[in-house]
Design an enzyme around this catalytic site. Structure first.
Site, PDB file in Angstrom:
ATOM      1  N   ASP A  64       0.889  -1.153   0.000  1.00 48.47           N
ATOM      2  CA  ASP A  64       0.000   0.000   0.000  1.00 48.47           C
ATOM      3  C   ASP A  64       0.930   1.205   0.000  1.00 48.47           C
ATOM      4  OD1 ASP A  64      -1.555   2.195   0.661  1.00 48.47           O
ATOM      5  OD2 ASP A  64      -2.734   1.144   2.178  1.00 48.47           O
ATOM      6  N   VAL A  65       0.948   1.966  -1.082  1.00 42.04           N
ATOM      7  CA  VAL A  65       1.943   3.027  -1.211  1.00 42.04           C
ATOM      8  C   VAL A  65       1.781   4.125  -0.170  1.00 42.04           C
ATOM      9  CG1 VAL A  65       2.318   2.609  -3.666  1.00 42.04           C
ATOM     10  CG2 VAL A  65       0.606   4.296  -2.949  1.00 42.04           C
TER      11      VAL A  65
ATOM     12  N   ASN B  94       3.451   3.731 -10.451  1.00 47.22           N
ATOM     13  CA  ASN B  94       2.228   3.688 -11.246  1.00 47.22           C
ATOM     14  C   ASN B  94       0.960   3.753 -10.400  1.00 47.22           C
ATOM     15  OD1 ASN B  94       0.455   2.843 -13.642  1.00 47.22           O
ATOM     16  ND2 ASN B  94       0.180   1.116 -12.232  1.00 47.22           N
TER      17      ASN B  94
ATOM     18  N   TYR C  46      -7.375  15.575  -7.753  1.00 45.69           N
ATOM     19  CA  TYR C  46      -6.620  14.648  -8.605  1.00 45.69           C
ATOM     20  C   TYR C  46      -5.612  15.418  -9.461  1.00 45.69           C
ATOM     21  CZ  TYR C  46      -5.655  11.147 -12.203  1.00 45.69           C
ATOM     22  OH  TYR C  46      -5.028  10.272 -13.068  1.00 45.69           O
TER      23      TYR C  46
ATOM     24  N   LYS D 166      -1.407  15.155  -9.338  1.00 46.73           N
ATOM     25  CA  LYS D 166      -0.633  14.748 -10.505  1.00 46.73           C
ATOM     26  C   LYS D 166       0.269  15.877 -10.998  1.00 46.73           C
ATOM     27  CE  LYS D 166      -1.914  10.460 -11.162  1.00 46.73           C
ATOM     28  NZ  LYS D 166      -0.945   9.335 -11.109  1.00 46.73           N
TER      29      LYS D 166
ATOM     30  N   THR E  62      -9.521   1.755 -17.861  1.00 43.82           N
ATOM     31  CA  THR E  62      -8.846   0.998 -16.811  1.00 43.82           C
ATOM     32  C   THR E  62      -9.796   0.897 -15.621  1.00 43.82           C
ATOM     33  OG1 THR E  62      -7.851   2.902 -15.689  1.00 43.82           O
ATOM     34  CG2 THR E  62      -6.635   1.975 -17.560  1.00 43.82           C
TER      35      THR E  62
END
Length: 274
Positions: free
Chosen positions: A59-60, A86, A151, A155, A186
């Site tokens: 879990d990042v 990713n 979001y 990013k 995805t």
């Protein structure tokens, strides 16, 4: 054999990248939150090539798990040549309707987790005399889409950090670049942390969601362009900063990329590397 650590391999880009790099002769550590639920293709590959392919839990957002994965990679394979950040999470919702806790969740997953993995990998790569770090961002890093402020901000921050890091690490043989995908089908929308719009934003939210859903419906299923971009980002001797994939649906992006390209020269000049 070069060693690659790839996050977010439970589906989509990460799964495809893990399979592709293994096919190119890499020893691959494919991470995801629940390796027991890994895609069948990755499970089969790990069973077929246990000396070269490992599925590991990560879990990042968990600092202890980040350190444990890095330690496991070195213990098992002895080096780390490629890190691909990713893993990520999306969200729709107006700025006002998105609470601070969700902003923090977005940044922990999309920014702080990846940055800490980089922080752990850099000393190893510096001792080795080289390495490559690839951060998967998004066209949202540049477009600043309304109703996706958290979001886009996360990013954009990763994109900016990537650009700075690439200049800082060149002197010891490490390059840090990004893969910037456009729309693809995805699992990200299904996992998105969406929030319903409150009354003041109901009309624009309805229009946005209808338009965005229509765009996603037309997005390609085949993620090969993203994998191709990732391979180029990982292997080009003198990589460019951003590798785009599937941006045909975002016609405004190429001129934006062209306009900001000279900014890298400023950083190289400031560090005496021009």
């Amino acid at each position: 054999m070069p060693v690659a650590l790839i996050t977010g391999c439970s589906s989509g880009f990460g799964e495809a990248m893990a399979l592709a790099f293994a096919a190119r002769g890499y020893q691959v550590v494919a991470t995801m939150r629940k390796p027991d639920a890994a895609p069948a293709a990755l499970k089969a590959l790990a069973a077929e090539r246990p000396a070269d392919v490992a599925l590991m839990a990560l879990d990042v957002t968990d600092a202890a798990m980040r350190q444990a994965v890095i330690d496991s990679v070195i213990t098992r394979f002895g080096s780390l040549d490629l890190l691909i950040n990713n893993a990520g999470v999306g969200a729709r919702g107006t700025f006002e309707d998105t609470p601070e806790a969700q902003w923090r969740t977005m940044f922990e997953t999309n920014l702080f987790g990846p940055l800490d993995l980089i922080r752990l990998a850099l000393p190893l790569m510096r001792v080795q005399g080289g390495g490559r770090i690839v951060n998967v961002t998004s066209v949202a890093a540049l477009l600043k889409t309304p109703l996706m402020s958290a979001y886009c901000a996360s990013k954009h921050a990763l994109d900016a950090a990537t650009a700075a890091l690439d200049i800082e690490t060149r002197s010891y043989g490490v390059r840090v670049v990004s893969v910037m995908p456009g729309p693809f089908k995805t699992a990200l929308p299904q996992k998105s942390l969406d929030r319903a719009a409150s009354a003041p934003y109901a009309v624009i939210a309805e229009t946005f969601n209808r338009t965005f859903d229509a765009m996603e419906a037309k997005a390609p299923d085949d993620v090969t362009p993203v994998v191709t971009a990732a391979i180029a980002a990982a292997t080009d001797p003198d990589p460019v900063l951003r590798y785009t994939a599937g941006i045909e649906m975002v016609h405004i992006l190429p001129p934006i990329l062209q306009a900001i390209a000279p900014l890298q020269a400023i950083g190289l000049h400031l560090t005496g590397q021009d």
